[in-house]
Design a protein around this motif. Structure first.
Motif, PDB file in Angstrom:
ATOM      1  N   ILE A  63     -61.747  67.272  -2.735  1.00 37.59           N
ATOM      2  CA  ILE A  63     -61.600  67.446  -1.293  1.00 37.59           C
ATOM      3  C   ILE A  63     -61.218  66.103  -0.682  1.00 37.59           C
ATOM      4  CG2 ILE A  63     -62.864  67.897   0.845  1.00 37.59           C
ATOM      5  CD1 ILE A  63     -64.575  69.880  -0.764  1.00 37.59           C
ATOM      6  N   LYS A  64     -60.215  66.135   0.200  1.00 39.25           N
ATOM      7  CA  LYS A  64     -59.813  64.931   0.909  1.00 39.25           C
ATOM      8  C   LYS A  64     -59.838  65.218   2.403  1.00 39.25           C
ATOM      9  CE  LYS A  64     -56.104  61.513   1.354  1.00 39.25           C
ATOM     10  NZ  LYS A  64     -54.746  61.114   0.916  1.00 39.25           N
ATOM     11  N   SER A  65     -60.752  64.547   3.110  1.00 39.40           N
ATOM     12  CA  SER A  65     -60.885  64.780   4.546  1.00 39.40           C
ATOM     13  C   SER A  65     -59.831  64.001   5.317  1.00 39.40           C
ATOM     14  CB  SER A  65     -62.275  64.365   5.024  1.00 39.40           C
ATOM     15  OG  SER A  65     -62.380  64.482   6.427  1.00 39.40           O
ATOM     16  N   ASN A  66     -59.383  64.595   6.435  1.00 41.73           N
ATOM     17  CA  ASN A  66     -58.454  63.920   7.327  1.00 41.73           C
ATOM     18  C   ASN A  66     -59.163  63.087   8.392  1.00 41.73           C
ATOM     19  OD1 ASN A  66     -56.056  64.954   6.105  1.00 41.73           O
ATOM     20  ND2 ASN A  66     -56.428  66.908   7.118  1.00 41.73           N
ATOM     21  N   MET A  67     -60.496  63.047   8.346  1.00 45.50           N
ATOM     22  CA  MET A  67     -61.311  62.186   9.219  1.00 45.50           C
ATOM     23  C   MET A  67     -60.968  62.397  10.693  1.00 45.50           C
ATOM     24  SD  MET A  67     -63.050  60.523   6.895  1.00 45.50           S
ATOM     25  CE  MET A  67     -63.726  59.080   7.703  1.00 45.50           C
ATOM     26  N   ASP A  68     -60.928  63.658  11.124  1.00 51.31           N
ATOM     27  CA  ASP A  68     -60.456  63.941  12.473  1.00 51.31           C
ATOM     28  C   ASP A  68     -61.419  64.758  13.324  1.00 51.31           C
ATOM     29  OD1 ASP A  68     -60.223  66.168  10.878  1.00 51.31           O
ATOM     30  OD2 ASP A  68     -58.114  66.545  11.325  1.00 51.31           O
ATOM     31  N   GLY A  69     -62.678  64.892  12.915  1.00 53.45           N
ATOM     32  CA  GLY A  69     -63.626  65.683  13.693  1.00 53.45           C
ATOM     33  C   GLY A  69     -64.999  65.045  13.726  1.00 53.45           C
ATOM     34  N   THR A  70     -65.978  65.827  14.133  1.00 55.21           N
ATOM     35  CA  THR A  70     -67.337  65.293  14.288  1.00 55.21           C
ATOM     36  C   THR A  70     -67.989  64.915  12.963  1.00 55.21           C
ATOM     37  OG1 THR A  70     -68.235  67.551  14.261  1.00 55.21           O
ATOM     38  CG2 THR A  70     -67.705  66.593  16.409  1.00 55.21           C
ATOM     39  N   ASP A  71     -67.430  65.380  11.834  1.00 53.98           N
ATOM     40  CA  ASP A  71     -68.005  65.051  10.524  1.00 53.98           C
ATOM     41  C   ASP A  71     -67.590  63.671  10.018  1.00 53.98           C
ATOM     42  OD1 ASP A  71     -69.201  67.510  10.461  1.00 53.98           O
ATOM     43  OD2 ASP A  71     -67.734  68.436   9.108  1.00 53.98           O
TER      44      ASP A  71
END
Length: 683
Positions: A63-71
């Motif tokens: 999994i690679k997050s786009n770092m664009d939300g509350t997480d």
């Protein structure tokens, strides 16, 4: 009782305004003593709110997050907030993770249902209880409840998931799914009336399936709506929503120069996901448009998987447009070599664009050499005379070579900027063999020369194919005494001559197209039918061989730009000669437009769509026929002049004018009589 009204209210989710009320008493009206106070939090999204946690990609393993939300500020990284095992069913792809929070203000008590509306173009992966407020746990932890009798006859499918929440406590979540809706019942809430202490967060993870994102590389806004209901679902209490805009490129392209040649590499489907199909047989068609100064070497095309194994792919090529039909669920690498038709030392611009068929080339992947140049070096040719090799292939399947194409080769010369045939010289004519090949200059009777222009024409096509009427000029160049002659330099400046710097490249790899069904696309933009200017955009068409319209045999597109002419066309090929097919334009929902009397949405504009076959108003066609598709704008068209319809309109208009004149005359008479009556009374 004292009632007060807030001067303003919070408008954003989680925004909290604290209002405090104090009571004081005084014996003398001057000195006051506080006797008590009360505070109240007013919250944005007090009953339910919705937030984007993150968007992320999943390749089947990582999994690679786009770092664009509350997480994004999560300890351990936002990917720890995703239950990876629950993504196995939906598979690799682009995802969005939302969370809805119930009872943020702490005013709710009892049980409530929450109805999730999954956005169009997305597929639900899972729902789970993500977090529970500390004080709510002390009063009894929130549970997802079984909804009795919901399954019977209502189409809801029960689902469950067991996973750790954000506090690493294992929790089972029960929910129900029907189409693009999901339903969950949560309880029991305690009305502790403290902000975010008695609330619960529920995670909703969805995978993107929208072809406009995955194939068209368009930016699409997805809206996730949620409704809070009472315990039996008979009343909507509150609602919330959250938007996210997503796009994705599933094509990358690179290039490496090698002398006069360029080696191209296209990589597709980097996540190894199951992409939407845009072709028959549940496959994908990739289009690669080569610049006009590129000559593709068809024998160099390779399609390989991640293990380097050759993948079976159907390849077509015509008019510098390469189409490759590939599996839609594999990560692939496509390589080929093209020769730049330019003189040594000349600086030219070279472009190459790859995109998915049926979608806009403007959102594809383009590579460009702004100042391409090469040095011919001091090499000499390997033989005393060059040999011109011609290969003939099926344009829709380049692996099929064609026998029976007749070619004529004529010697030419450049005179005053004009290419003329040398009338006194010999002409050569030959037919492609069972390997689809001819070689001119391979015998003493057919001797060709260096630095000489040759005109190549196709005299007749293989049986069942359309003749190629293109006239081609080609020459194999060679330095004399270490340089090119003045005559050769003049030839090298021309773009209409194919310039070969070696005998190995002195060849023509040509294709013929089978007869097919042609689509002509035009527009009518005004009531009179006089404005036929095209409307910019990409228009898609499906070909069907039955009336159930479930699976198209093929899909083609026609793209209009601001400077394009009124009409453009595309073609369906590789068709059964004895079968009747049906052509339909596709709307924004990718559905065939069947009813010509109803307005539909195409490229976000409203049209009616007319179909006209050869002489008839029909979309049915057989191989070799043409269907014209006309988009009429929303302008309402009045009855045409000369018919009874327009006469009725004119009569109605005249009657309205006459009636208006009568009313005005009566009003004028009445006013005149009133004026006379007033004058008499004054006298």
């Amino acid at each position: 009782m004292v009632t007060s009204e807030p001067e303003c209210l919070p408008t954003k989710y989680r925004e909290t305004y604290v209002f405090k009320n104090i009571i004081k008493t005084s014996d003398d009206g001057v000195n006051f003593i506080e006797r008590g106070n009360a505070t109240k939090d007013l919250c944005g999204g007090k009953n339910i709110l919705k937030e984007l946690g993150q968007t992320f990609t999943y390749d089947g393993q990582n999994i690679k997050s786009n770092m664009d939300g509350t997480d994004k500020n999560t300890v351990g990284g936002p990917k720890t907030r995703i239950v990876k095992d629950e993504l196995k069913e939906t598979g690799a792809g682009l995802y969005a993770s939302w969370a809805f929070k119930v009872n943020y203000s702490g005013d709710l008590s009892g049980s409530y249902r929450v109805l999730e509306q999954i956005p169009d173009g997305m597929q639900l992966a899972y729902i789970r209880i993500k977090w529970i407020g500390e004080e709510q746990k002390n009063k009894g932890s929130i549970q997802s409840k079984t909804i009795e009798n919901l399954e019977e006859g209502e189409g809801w499918t029960p689902k469950s998931i067991t996973a750790d929440d954000d506090d690493n406590e294992s929790r089972k979540t029960i929910y129900y799914v029907k189409g693009n809706q999901a339903l969950i019942e949560l309880g029991d809430f305690y009305a502790g009336k403290v902000t975010d202490k008695y609330s619960v967060d529920v995670q909703v993870v969805c995978k993107v399936t929208d072809p406009k994102v995955l194939l068209g590389s368009e930016e699409v806004k997805f809206t996730n709506n949620v409704i809070l209901q009472n315990a039996d679902g008979t009343k909507n209490i509150d609602s919330a929503y959250s938007n996210v805009t997503l796009s994705m490129k599933n094509i990358t392209k690179s290039q490496v120069q090698n002398g006069q040649k360029i080696n191209y590499t296209i990589e597709t489907n980097s996540l190894n996901q199951d992409l939407p199909s845009n072709s028959a047989d549940n496959k994908l068609k990739l289009v690669d448009e080569l610049g006009s100064n590129l000559i593709l070497d068809l024998d160099t095309i390779k399609v390989e998987d991640t293990q380097g194994q050759q993948v079976d792919a159907r390849i077509s090529y015509e008019n510098n447009k390469l189409e490759i039909e590939i599996p839609k669920d594999k990560k692939l690498k496509i390589t080929y070599t093209a020769t730049v038709n330019a003189a040594p030392g000349e600086k030219v611009s070279v472009t190459n664009t790859a995109y998915w068929k049926g979608y806009s080339s403007s959102r594809g992947e383009t590579v460009k050499f702004e100042n391409f140049t090469y040095d011919a070096g001091g090499s000499t040719q390997s033989s005393n005379s060059p040999q011109l090799k011609i290969i003939k292939r099926d344009a829709s399947n380049i692996n099929l070579r064609l026998q029976g194409a007749v070619f004529k080769v004529v010697k030419c010369e450049l005179n005053n900027d004009k290419i003329d045939e040398v009338q006194s010289d010999k002409n050569w004519s030959a037919t492609t063999n069972d390997q689809g090949e001819i070689t001119f200059g391979s015998s003493a009777q057919w001797v060709l020369d260096y630095n000489t222009i040759y005109k190549v024409t196709e005299e007749s096509a293989p049986n069942g194919y359309i003749k190629d009427d293109t006239v081609r000029y080609i020459m194999c160049i060679k330095k004399e005494n270490g340089k090119y002659s003045e005559y050769v330099n003049q030839c090298l400046k021309r773009n209409d001559i194919i310039k070969c710097n070696s005998t190995a490249d002195f060849k023509l790899d040509l294709t013929n197209q089978k007869k097919g069904i042609v689509i002509k696309k035009n527009f009518i933009n005004d009531a009179a039918g006089n404005s036929k200017k095209s409307v910019s955009g990409t228009y898609r068409f499906g070909l069907y061989d039955n009336t159930d319209l479930k699976n198209p045999v093929d899909i083609v597109s026609i793209e209009f730009g601001p400077s394009d002419q009124e009409e453009k066309e595309a073609k369906f090929v590789n068709l059964d000669l004895n079968k009747t097919y049906y052509v339909y334009e596709l709307d924004d929902a990718n559905k065939p437009i069947v009813d010509s009397s109803k307005e539909v949405t195409i490229n976000k504009l409203q049209y009616t769509v007319d179909y006209k076959g050869e002489g008839e108003s029909t979309n049915a066609a057989t191989n070799g026929q043409t269907v014209t598709v006309t988009n009429r704008s929303r302008t309402k068209i009045l009855p045409s002049t000369g018919g009874y319809g327009s006469l009725l309109y004119r009569i109605s208009g005249a009657m309205l004018v006459l009636a208006s004149l009568i009313v005005l005359i009566n009003i004028n008479k009445k006013n005149h009589l009133n004026d006379k009556s007033k004058n008499r009374r004054k006298k």
